[in-house]
Design a protein around this motif. Structure first.
Motif, PDB file in Angstrom:
ATOM      1  N   THR A 170      42.656  66.418  30.667  1.00  0.00           N
ATOM      2  CA  THR A 170      42.880  67.773  31.157  1.00  0.00           C
ATOM      3  C   THR A 170      44.300  68.231  30.807  1.00  0.00           C
ATOM      4  OG1 THR A 170      43.761  67.076  33.296  1.00  0.00           O
ATOM      5  CG2 THR A 170      41.349  67.333  33.126  1.00  0.00           C
ATOM      6  N   PRO A 171      44.550  69.528  30.840  1.00  0.00           N
ATOM      7  CA  PRO A 171      45.923  69.994  30.619  1.00  0.00           C
ATOM      8  C   PRO A 171      46.914  69.376  31.607  1.00  0.00           C
ATOM      9  CG  PRO A 171      44.419  71.834  30.437  1.00  0.00           C
ATOM     10  CD  PRO A 171      43.618  70.648  30.908  1.00  0.00           C
ATOM     11  N   ALA A 172      46.510  69.182  32.845  1.00  0.00           N
ATOM     12  CA  ALA A 172      47.405  68.574  33.845  1.00  0.00           C
ATOM     13  C   ALA A 172      47.749  67.133  33.465  1.00  0.00           C
ATOM     14  CB  ALA A 172      46.768  68.620  35.227  1.00  0.00           C
ATOM     15  N   GLU A 173      46.780  66.382  32.969  1.00  0.00           N
ATOM     16  CA  GLU A 173      47.035  65.003  32.552  1.00  0.00           C
ATOM     17  C   GLU A 173      47.942  64.963  31.318  1.00  0.00           C
ATOM     18  OE1 GLU A 173      42.900  62.855  34.026  1.00  0.00           O
ATOM     19  OE2 GLU A 173      42.931  63.905  32.108  1.00  0.00           O
ATOM     20  N   LYS A 174      47.724  65.888  30.389  1.00  0.00           N
ATOM     21  CA  LYS A 174      48.593  65.967  29.208  1.00  0.00           C
ATOM     22  C   LYS A 174      50.017  66.323  29.622  1.00  0.00           C
ATOM     23  CE  LYS A 174      44.918  67.596  26.168  1.00  0.00           C
ATOM     24  NZ  LYS A 174      44.409  68.787  25.466  1.00  0.00           N
ATOM     25  N   TRP A 175      50.141  67.250  30.572  1.00  0.00           N
ATOM     26  CA  TRP A 175      51.447  67.677  31.079  1.00  0.00           C
ATOM     27  C   TRP A 175      52.182  66.489  31.693  1.00  0.00           C
ATOM     28  CZ3 TRP A 175      55.411  70.866  31.759  1.00  0.00           C
ATOM     29  CH2 TRP A 175      56.070  70.935  32.978  1.00  0.00           C
ATOM     30  N   GLU A 176      51.471  65.687  32.495  1.00  0.00           N
ATOM     31  CA  GLU A 176      52.081  64.500  33.109  1.00  0.00           C
ATOM     32  C   GLU A 176      52.533  63.504  32.040  1.00  0.00           C
ATOM     33  OE1 GLU A 176      49.853  62.603  36.240  1.00  0.00           O
ATOM     34  OE2 GLU A 176      49.268  64.548  37.068  1.00  0.00           O
ATOM     35  N   ARG A 177      51.680  63.293  31.051  1.00  0.00           N
ATOM     36  CA  ARG A 177      52.019  62.343  29.997  1.00  0.00           C
ATOM     37  C   ARG A 177      53.209  62.846  29.187  1.00  0.00           C
ATOM     38  NH1 ARG A 177      49.135  60.457  25.207  1.00  0.00           N
ATOM     39  NH2 ARG A 177      47.666  62.154  25.460  1.00  0.00           N
ATOM     40  N   ALA A 178      53.256  64.141  28.921  1.00  0.00           N
ATOM     41  CA  ALA A 178      54.379  64.728  28.182  1.00  0.00           C
ATOM     42  C   ALA A 178      55.676  64.600  28.977  1.00  0.00           C
ATOM     43  CB  ALA A 178      54.086  66.194  27.869  1.00  0.00           C
ATOM     44  N   GLN A 179      55.601  64.762  30.289  1.00  0.00           N
ATOM     45  CA  GLN A 179      56.793  64.589  31.123  1.00  0.00           C
ATOM     46  C   GLN A 179      57.312  63.159  31.026  1.00  0.00           C
ATOM     47  OE1 GLN A 179      55.043  66.142  34.805  1.00  0.00           O
ATOM     48  NE2 GLN A 179      56.703  67.638  34.871  1.00  0.00           N
ATOM     49  N   LEU A 180      56.407  62.191  31.016  1.00  0.00           N
ATOM     50  CA  LEU A 180      56.814  60.792  30.882  1.00  0.00           C
ATOM     51  C   LEU A 180      57.464  60.544  29.517  1.00  0.00           C
ATOM     52  CD1 LEU A 180      53.738  58.995  32.503  1.00  0.00           C
ATOM     53  CD2 LEU A 180      56.040  59.252  33.465  1.00  0.00           C
ATOM     54  N   LEU A 181      56.900  61.146  28.476  1.00  0.00           N
ATOM     55  CA  LEU A 181      57.495  61.006  27.150  1.00  0.00           C
ATOM     56  C   LEU A 181      58.891  61.624  27.131  1.00  0.00           C
ATOM     57  CD1 LEU A 181      54.396  61.870  24.949  1.00  0.00           C
ATOM     58  CD2 LEU A 181      55.613  59.684  24.987  1.00  0.00           C
ATOM     59  N   PHE A 182      59.046  62.783  27.760  1.00  0.00           N
ATOM     60  CA  PHE A 182      60.351  63.440  27.814  1.00  0.00           C
ATOM     61  C   PHE A 182      61.349  62.571  28.571  1.00  0.00           C
ATOM     62  CE2 PHE A 182      63.607  66.235  29.434  1.00  0.00           C
ATOM     63  CZ  PHE A 182      63.875  67.071  28.352  1.00  0.00           C
ATOM     64  N   GLU A 183      60.925  62.044  29.724  1.00  0.00           N
ATOM     65  CA  GLU A 183      61.813  61.197  30.527  1.00  0.00           C
ATOM     66  C   GLU A 183      62.222  59.929  29.784  1.00  0.00           C
ATOM     67  OE1 GLU A 183      59.772  60.583  34.236  1.00  0.00           O
ATOM     68  OE2 GLU A 183      59.907  62.720  34.750  1.00  0.00           O
ATOM     69  N   VAL A 193      49.564  71.678  25.055  1.00  0.00           N
ATOM     70  CA  VAL A 193      49.268  72.148  26.414  1.00  0.00           C
ATOM     71  C   VAL A 193      49.669  73.612  26.561  1.00  0.00           C
ATOM     72  CG1 VAL A 193      49.733  71.805  28.866  1.00  0.00           C
ATOM     73  CG2 VAL A 193      49.519  69.830  27.366  1.00  0.00           C
ATOM     74  N   ALA A 194      50.766  74.006  25.941  1.00  0.00           N
ATOM     75  CA  ALA A 194      51.233  75.397  26.044  1.00  0.00           C
ATOM     76  C   ALA A 194      50.191  76.365  25.502  1.00  0.00           C
ATOM     77  CB  ALA A 194      52.554  75.561  25.300  1.00  0.00           C
ATOM     78  N   GLY A 195      49.438  75.940  24.501  1.00  0.00           N
ATOM     79  CA  GLY A 195      48.354  76.773  23.983  1.00  0.00           C
ATOM     80  C   GLY A 195      47.241  76.965  24.997  1.00  0.00           C
ATOM     81  N   GLU A 196      47.032  75.955  25.843  1.00  0.00           N
ATOM     82  CA  GLU A 196      45.986  76.021  26.862  1.00  0.00           C
ATOM     83  C   GLU A 196      46.453  76.740  28.118  1.00  0.00           C
ATOM     84  OE1 GLU A 196      43.845  72.259  27.532  1.00  0.00           O
ATOM     85  OE2 GLU A 196      44.941  71.484  25.792  1.00  0.00           O
ATOM     86  N   VAL A 197      47.752  76.695  28.394  1.00  0.00           N
ATOM     87  CA  VAL A 197      48.329  77.288  29.607  1.00  0.00           C
ATOM     88  C   VAL A 197      49.515  78.163  29.179  1.00  0.00           C
ATOM     89  CG1 VAL A 197      49.168  76.791  31.932  1.00  0.00           C
ATOM     90  CG2 VAL A 197      47.730  75.120  30.764  1.00  0.00           C
ATOM     91  N   PRO A 198      49.234  79.347  28.625  1.00  0.00           N
ATOM     92  CA  PRO A 198      50.300  80.123  28.003  1.00  0.00           C
ATOM     93  C   PRO A 198      51.329  80.743  28.943  1.00  0.00           C
ATOM     94  CG  PRO A 198      48.232  81.322  27.921  1.00  0.00           C
ATOM     95  CD  PRO A 198      47.930  79.967  28.464  1.00  0.00           C
ATOM     96  N   PHE A 199      51.039  80.869  30.215  1.00  0.00           N
ATOM     97  CA  PHE A 199      51.964  81.565  31.110  1.00  0.00           C
ATOM     98  C   PHE A 199      52.642  80.659  32.123  1.00  0.00           C
ATOM     99  CE2 PHE A 199      49.093  84.856  29.568  1.00  0.00           C
ATOM    100  CZ  PHE A 199      50.024  85.715  29.002  1.00  0.00           C
ATOM    101  N   GLN A 200      52.672  79.370  31.883  1.00  0.00           N
ATOM    102  CA  GLN A 200      53.317  78.413  32.785  1.00  0.00           C
ATOM    103  C   GLN A 200      54.768  78.239  32.357  1.00  0.00           C
ATOM    104  OE1 GLN A 200      51.804  76.986  35.450  1.00  0.00           O
ATOM    105  NE2 GLN A 200      53.726  76.038  36.011  1.00  0.00           N
ATOM    106  N   THR A 201      55.683  78.893  33.050  1.00  0.00           N
ATOM    107  CA  THR A 201      57.093  78.909  32.648  1.00  0.00           C
ATOM    108  C   THR A 201      57.699  77.514  32.603  1.00  0.00           C
ATOM    109  OG1 THR A 201      57.364  81.133  33.523  1.00  0.00           O
ATOM    110  CG2 THR A 201      59.369  79.857  33.199  1.00  0.00           C
ATOM    111  N   ASP A 202      57.446  76.687  33.609  1.00  0.00           N
ATOM    112  CA  ASP A 202      58.032  75.341  33.630  1.00  0.00           C
ATOM    113  C   ASP A 202      57.638  74.527  32.405  1.00  0.00           C
ATOM    114  OD1 ASP A 202      59.192  75.959  36.018  1.00  0.00           O
ATOM    115  OD2 ASP A 202      57.794  74.799  37.244  1.00  0.00           O
TER     116      ASP A 202
END
Length: 146
Positions: free
Chosen positions: A41-54, A68-77
């Motif tokens: 899911t986009p939420a799972e990808k977001w979590e994994r991307a945060q771990l990669l960033f950290e 993920v940004a393509g799937e959730v275009p208006f999420q500022t964070d």
């Protein structure tokens, strides 16, 4: 005090039922890792991307965040973290483009102004960076020294 672990004991990594078996919610999480049919899911990808960033793997984090940004275009964070990943991986043109979209959508996003100014400075464009840094300082309640 009862020595049995509760199914709802959130302090334990692995919760167990009174009969000693692993709780069902733990199995669902573990088995999903091996489910070939599972679509992330986009939420799972977001979590994994945060771990990669950290972990400072900014290139891979940017790749995942861009998807993920393509799937959730208006999420500022999410877009702000993508811009940061671009910045830290020296993809400065992409960082600048992403940050300009963010400040257009959310003109009072303090950190986007700051990062846009820093991105422009890093590209050797200090005159263009100065107004963004002044805005960031004003939004942050500071006097700008730019």
């Amino acid at each position: 005090m009862n020595n049995e672990l509760s199914v709802h004991d959130s302090t334990m990594f692995n919760a167990y039922q009174p009969n000693g078996e692993v709780a069902a919610d733990r199995w669902v999480t573990a088995t999903r890792l091996f489910d070939a049919g599972h679509v992330e899911t986009p939420a799972e990808k977001w979590e994994r991307a945060q771990l990669l960033f950290e972990s400072r793997d900014y290139v891979k984090a940017a790749e995942m965040l861009a998807a993920v940004a393509g799937e959730v275009p208006f999420q500022t964070d999410l877009h702000l973290l993508l811009a940061r990943a671009y910045y830290h991986s020296a993809q400065l043109n992409k960082a600048e483009a992403r940050l300009r979209v963010i400040v257009d959508r959310d003109p009072v996003e303090h950190y986007a102004h700051l990062l846009l100014g820093r991105t422009l400075e890093r590209q050797g464009r200090p005159e263009e960076a100065a107004p963004w840094l002044r805005l960031a300082a004003a939004f942050g309640g500071e006097l700008a020294e730019v």
